[in-house]
Design an enzyme around this catalytic site. Sequence first.
Site, PDB file in Angstrom:
ATOM      1  N   HIS A  10     -15.052   7.792   5.357  1.00 49.51           N
ATOM      2  CA  HIS A  10     -14.284   8.849   5.890  1.00 49.51           C
ATOM      3  C   HIS A  10     -13.050   9.274   5.205  1.00 49.51           C
ATOM      4  CE1 HIS A  10     -12.313   5.027   7.323  1.00 49.51           C
ATOM      5  NE2 HIS A  10     -11.172   5.941   7.344  1.00 49.51           N
ATOM      6  N   GLU A  46      -6.021   7.691  16.830  1.00 52.79           N
ATOM      7  CA  GLU A  46      -6.905   8.145  15.960  1.00 52.79           C
ATOM      8  C   GLU A  46      -8.100   8.815  16.556  1.00 52.79           C
ATOM      9  OE1 GLU A  46     -10.073   6.843  14.909  1.00 52.79           O
ATOM     10  OE2 GLU A  46     -10.151   4.890  15.261  1.00 52.79           O
ATOM     11  N   GLN A  62     -11.162  11.641   9.806  1.00 50.29           N
ATOM     12  CA  GLN A  62     -10.289  10.609  10.774  1.00 50.29           C
ATOM     13  C   GLN A  62      -8.699  11.268  10.715  1.00 50.29           C
ATOM     14  OE1 GLN A  62      -8.913   6.709   9.313  1.00 50.29           O
ATOM     15  NE2 GLN A  62     -10.092   6.012  11.061  1.00 50.29           N
ATOM     16  N   HIS A  86      -5.605   8.317   3.189  1.00 53.39           N
ATOM     17  CA  HIS A  86      -6.544   7.359   2.715  1.00 53.39           C
ATOM     18  C   HIS A  86      -7.868   7.757   2.647  1.00 53.39           C
ATOM     19  CE1 HIS A  86      -7.196   5.809   6.937  1.00 53.39           C
ATOM     20  NE2 HIS A  86      -8.063   5.944   6.324  1.00 53.39           N
ATOM     21  N   GLU A 136      -9.788   2.298   1.305  1.00 54.74           N
ATOM     22  CA  GLU A 136     -10.013   1.521   2.664  1.00 54.74           C
ATOM     23  C   GLU A 136     -11.505   1.049   2.299  1.00 54.74           C
ATOM     24  OE1 GLU A 136      -9.285   3.240   6.532  1.00 54.74           O
ATOM     25  OE2 GLU A 136     -10.872   1.896   7.459  1.00 54.74           O
TER      26      GLU A 136
HETATM   27  C1  MC0 Z   1       2.430   4.329   0.754  1.00 57.50           C
HETATM   28  N1  MC0 Z   1       2.260   4.744  -0.292  1.00 57.50           N
HETATM   29  C2  MC0 Z   1       1.087   5.524  -0.536  1.00 57.50           C
HETATM   30  C3  MC0 Z   1       0.727   5.422   0.713  1.00 57.50           C
HETATM   31  N2  MC0 Z   1       1.534   5.044   1.682  1.00 57.50           N
HETATM   32  N3  MC0 Z   1       0.649   5.854  -1.551  1.00 57.50           N
HETATM   33  C4  MC0 Z   1      -0.460   6.584  -1.387  1.00 57.50           C
HETATM   34  N4  MC0 Z   1      -1.058   6.710  -0.057  1.00 57.50           N
HETATM   35  C5  MC0 Z   1      -0.571   6.054   0.963  1.00 57.50           C
HETATM   36  N5  MC0 Z   1      -1.019   6.404   2.223  1.00 57.50           N
HETATM   37  C6  MC0 Z   1       3.162   4.627  -1.385  1.00 57.50           C
HETATM   38  C7  MC0 Z   1       4.544   5.087  -1.344  1.00 57.50           C
HETATM   39  O1  MC0 Z   1       4.739   6.328  -1.827  1.00 57.50           O
HETATM   40  C8  MC0 Z   1       5.359   4.244  -2.087  1.00 57.50           C
HETATM   41  O2  MC0 Z   1       5.671   4.375  -3.250  1.00 57.50           O
HETATM   42  C9  MC0 Z   1       4.764   2.672  -2.027  1.00 57.50           C
HETATM   43  O3  MC0 Z   1       3.432   3.011  -1.621  1.00 57.50           O
HETATM   44  C10 MC0 Z   1       5.382   1.708  -0.647  1.00 57.50           C
HETATM   45  O4  MC0 Z   1       5.382   2.578   0.340  1.00 57.50           O
HETATM   46  P1  MC0 Z   1       6.463   2.289   1.596  1.00 57.50           P
HETATM   47  O5  MC0 Z   1       6.504   3.577   2.127  1.00 57.50           O
HETATM   48  O6  MC0 Z   1       7.704   1.590   1.023  1.00 57.50           O
HETATM   49  O7  MC0 Z   1       5.502   1.461   2.355  1.00 57.50           O
HETATM   50  P2  MC0 Z   1       5.251   0.012   2.213  1.00 57.50           P
HETATM   51  O8  MC0 Z   1       5.121  -0.568   1.220  1.00 57.50           O
HETATM   52  O9  MC0 Z   1       5.718  -0.771   3.750  1.00 57.50           O
HETATM   53  O10 MC0 Z   1       3.674   0.083   3.035  1.00 57.50           O
HETATM   54  C11 MC0 Z   1       2.592   0.655   2.039  1.00 57.50           C
HETATM   55  C12 MC0 Z   1       1.278   0.168   2.320  1.00 57.50           C
HETATM   56  C13 MC0 Z   1       1.203   0.383   3.912  1.00 57.50           C
HETATM   57  C14 MC0 Z   1       0.312   1.064   1.628  1.00 57.50           C
HETATM   58  C15 MC0 Z   1       1.129  -1.166   1.985  1.00 57.50           C
HETATM   59  O11 MC0 Z   1       1.021   1.844   4.400  1.00 57.50           O
HETATM   60  C16 MC0 Z   1      -0.182  -0.386   4.444  1.00 57.50           C
HETATM   61  O12 MC0 Z   1      -0.318  -1.486   4.493  1.00 57.50           O
HETATM   62  N6  MC0 Z   1      -1.322   0.722   4.562  1.00 57.50           N
HETATM   63  C17 MC0 Z   1      -2.718  -0.017   5.015  1.00 57.50           C
HETATM   64  C18 MC0 Z   1      -2.752   0.158   6.552  1.00 57.50           C
HETATM   65  C19 MC0 Z   1      -2.342   1.656   7.176  1.00 57.50           C
HETATM   66  O13 MC0 Z   1      -2.365   2.319   6.296  1.00 57.50           O
HETATM   67  N7  MC0 Z   1      -3.211   1.664   8.270  1.00 57.50           N
HETATM   68  C20 MC0 Z   1      -2.905   3.198   9.076  1.00 57.50           C
HETATM   69  C21 MC0 Z   1      -4.484   3.575   8.934  1.00 57.50           C
HETATM   70  P3  MC0 Z   1       6.857   4.602  -4.118  1.00 57.50           P
HETATM   71  O14 MC0 Z   1       6.364   5.321  -5.599  1.00 57.50           O
HETATM   72  O15 MC0 Z   1       7.532   5.779  -3.401  1.00 57.50           O
HETATM   73  O16 MC0 Z   1       7.529   3.374  -4.012  1.00 57.50           O
HETATM   74  S1  MC0 Z   1      -5.408   2.739  10.190  1.00 57.50           S
HETATM   75  C22 MC0 Z   1      -6.918   3.098   9.662  1.00 57.50           C
HETATM   76  O17 MC0 Z   1      -7.246   3.962   9.159  1.00 57.50           O
HETATM   77  C23 MC0 Z   1      -8.064   2.303  10.555  1.00 57.50           C
HETATM   78  C24 MC0 Z   1      -7.932   2.844  12.171  1.00 57.50           C
HETATM   79  C25 MC0 Z   1      -9.502   2.847  10.413  1.00 57.50           C
HETATM   80  O18 MC0 Z   1      -9.795   3.372   9.281  1.00 57.50           O
HETATM   81  O19 MC0 Z   1     -10.324   2.202  10.904  1.00 57.50           O
END
Ligand code: MC0
Length: 143
Positions: A10, A46, A62, A86, A136
């Site tokens: 996705h 979602e 998604q 993502h 992912e």
């Molecule tokens: C953040 N950053 C990204 C990003 N989100 N870069 C690309 N794509 C993304 N989606 C970048 C920011 O721009 C920043 O870069 C740096 O990462 C740190 O971001 P932050 O805003 O300070 O946030 P953090 O560090 O607290 O968290 C970022 C992180 C988090 C990726 C670790 O979003 C995470 O754990 N994501 C995984 C879980 C998730 O996304 N869940 C929702 C979908 P700069 O350069 O500005 O420092 S759940 C889902 O999809 C499930 C339901 C499923 O598929 O079944």
Amino acid sequence: MDSVFQRIDHVGIACHNLEEKIEFYESTFGLVVVSREVNEEQGVREAMLHVADGDGGASYIQLLEPLHPDTAVGKYLSKRGEGVHHIGYGVADVAKAMADIAAKGVRLIDERPRHGSMGASIAFLHPKDVGGVLTELVETPRH
Ligand code: MC0
């Protein structure tokens, strides 16, 4: 080396209003919602919209709406606005894929697989180690 990724499962798209975005994708592209979930752990509401069927399984769009501003998708929306959040790749065995990818030096966000959409086991790789793409791993229950 064999590919870790079997297919694109996705593309995750962040949006402010899930119902509005579903209506847009249905009326503009003729896509059909096949699943809706609230995932508290991930902080999202979602919907999965079916795009195509392939040998290894189906692919979806998604649509993701944050449950609160202080969530992964909420923070993304406030910093970057709506758009591709993502890419989810289908893998045969998420735990094995996590170990193999970590051994290459890519940071895992998740230490263990988590619950994902439609019963999948999922794990995220850090976008900073994947050229700015939040990536992912998705093991579907069919495997
Ligand atoms: C953040 N950053 C990204 C990003 N989100 N870069 C690309 N794509 C993304 N989606 C970048 C920011 O721009 C920043 O870069 C740096 O990462 C740190 O971001 P932050 O805003 O300070 O946030 P953090 O560090 O607290 O968290 C970022 C992180 C988090 C990726 C670790 O979003 C995470 O754990 N994501 C995984 C879980 C998730 O996304 N869940 C929702 C979908 P700069 O350069 O500005 O420092 S759940 C889902 O999809 C499930 C339901 C499923 O598929 O079944």
